[in-house]
Design a protein around this motif. Structure first.
Motif, PDB file in Angstrom:
ATOM      1  N   THR A   1      59.384  55.273  78.338  1.00 10.51           N
ATOM      2  CA  THR A   1      59.133  56.405  79.227  1.00 10.51           C
ATOM      3  C   THR A   1      58.362  57.440  78.426  1.00 10.51           C
ATOM      4  OG1 THR A   1      61.101  56.014  80.544  1.00 10.51           O
ATOM      5  CG2 THR A   1      60.207  58.247  80.574  1.00 10.51           C
ATOM      6  N   TYR A   2      57.201  57.818  78.963  1.00  9.70           N
ATOM      7  CA  TYR A   2      56.367  58.839  78.333  1.00  9.70           C
ATOM      8  C   TYR A   2      56.494  60.088  79.190  1.00  9.70           C
ATOM      9  CZ  TYR A   2      54.459  54.539  76.360  1.00  9.70           C
ATOM     10  OH  TYR A   2      54.326  53.315  75.757  1.00  9.70           O
ATOM     11  N   ASP A   3      57.095  61.142  78.627  1.00 11.69           N
ATOM     12  CA  ASP A   3      57.391  62.330  79.429  1.00 11.69           C
ATOM     13  C   ASP A   3      56.153  63.152  79.745  1.00 11.69           C
ATOM     14  OD1 ASP A   3      60.164  62.100  79.897  1.00 11.69           O
ATOM     15  OD2 ASP A   3      60.504  62.544  77.782  1.00 11.69           O
ATOM     16  N   ASP A   4      55.130  63.057  78.905  1.00 15.26           N
ATOM     17  CA  ASP A   4      53.936  63.870  79.140  1.00 15.26           C
ATOM     18  C   ASP A   4      52.681  63.120  78.706  1.00 15.26           C
ATOM     19  OD1 ASP A   4      52.068  65.808  79.587  1.00 15.26           O
ATOM     20  OD2 ASP A   4      53.035  67.357  78.382  1.00 15.26           O
TER      21      ASP A   4
ATOM     22  N   ASN B   1      55.185  63.353  88.833  1.00 15.98           N
ATOM     23  CA  ASN B   1      55.104  64.740  88.408  1.00 15.98           C
ATOM     24  C   ASN B   1      56.277  65.469  89.039  1.00 15.98           C
ATOM     25  OD1 ASN B   1      54.181  67.634  89.364  1.00 15.98           O
ATOM     26  ND2 ASN B   1      53.093  67.217  87.468  1.00 15.98           N
ATOM     27  N   LYS B   2      57.147  66.017  88.186  1.00 17.02           N
ATOM     28  CA  LYS B   2      58.327  66.753  88.655  1.00 17.02           C
ATOM     29  C   LYS B   2      59.119  65.948  89.680  1.00 17.02           C
ATOM     30  CE  LYS B   2      56.221  71.254  87.797  1.00 17.02           C
ATOM     31  NZ  LYS B   2      54.784  71.364  87.937  1.00 17.02           N
TER      32      LYS B   2
ATOM     33  N   VAL C   1      56.633  55.889  83.508  1.00  8.50           N
ATOM     34  CA  VAL C   1      57.740  54.999  83.193  1.00  8.50           C
ATOM     35  C   VAL C   1      57.192  53.581  83.204  1.00  8.50           C
ATOM     36  CG1 VAL C   1      60.020  54.153  83.863  1.00  8.50           C
ATOM     37  CG2 VAL C   1      59.435  56.569  84.199  1.00  8.50           C
TER      38      VAL C   1
ATOM     39  N   LYS D   1      54.560  62.159  84.022  1.00  7.63           N
ATOM     40  CA  LYS D   1      55.534  61.265  83.403  1.00  7.63           C
ATOM     41  C   LYS D   1      55.172  59.824  83.765  1.00  7.63           C
ATOM     42  CE  LYS D   1      60.515  60.352  83.405  1.00  7.63           C
ATOM     43  NZ  LYS D   1      61.797  60.857  83.924  1.00  7.63           N
TER      44      LYS D   1
END
Length: 164
Positions: A78-81, A147-148, A54, A52
């Motif tokens: 925000t790019y989630d992946d 990550n997570k 931000v 992720k």
């Protein structure tokens, strides 16, 4: 520092991935034109999917810094992946674009732990139609990668843009 390129890590020295060096020329960055970048990164931990990112982007308006909105995946987004975005840009199985290929820098997740360095290399900046709020001026960008929920890297950049 206004009107000049600068960078710093913002992870309090605790992040597993740290930018060791970064230089960008010309200063201000000119669009269109060539951007010459050199960089070195060390990572004590692999970067694995989902990554992720931000991004908080600000532009100077006089003495004020104004946060830019996220429009068409540009600005404070925000790019989630990030891994999926890279796979879309560069289909898995195809070679990484130059100069990454020459210097053994991966362009897909997972990014193995270790050191990566990019000697001064030119990247063409095309004459893209930038939105009016992204033209000439001074910018600050903060990018945090996690990550997570665990922060892996965080970098702050300051730069100027000069559109032709």
């Amino acid at each position: 520092q206004v009107g000049g390129f600068s960078w710093e890590n913002c992870g309090d020295g605790k992040d597993p991935v740290v930018l060791q060096s970064l230089s960008v020329a010309p200063d201000p960055i000119t669009i269109p034109g060539n951007l010459r970048i050199s960089a070195a990164v060390t990572g004590s931990k692999a970067l694995t999917s989902p990554l992720k990112a931000v991004v908080v982007a600000e532009k100077a308006l006089g003495e004020l810094w104004i946060q830019l909105p996220c429009i068409d995946q540009m600005g404070s987004c925000t790019y989630d992946d990030v891994c999926a975005i890279l796979d879309d840009l560069i289909p898995p199985g195809t070679p990484c674009p130059e100069p990454l290929l020459t210097y053994g820098i991966p362009c897909h997740c997972p990014f193995k732990a270790g050191s990566y360095s990019l000697p001064p290399s030119d990247f063409p900046l095309p004459d893209i139609e930038l939105p009016s709020w992204m033209t000439n001026g001074n910018y600050r960008v903060r990018v945090a990668i996690s990550n997570k929920g665990q922060e892996l890297a965080c970098v702050k950049l300051a730069f100027s843009l000069q559109a032709q």
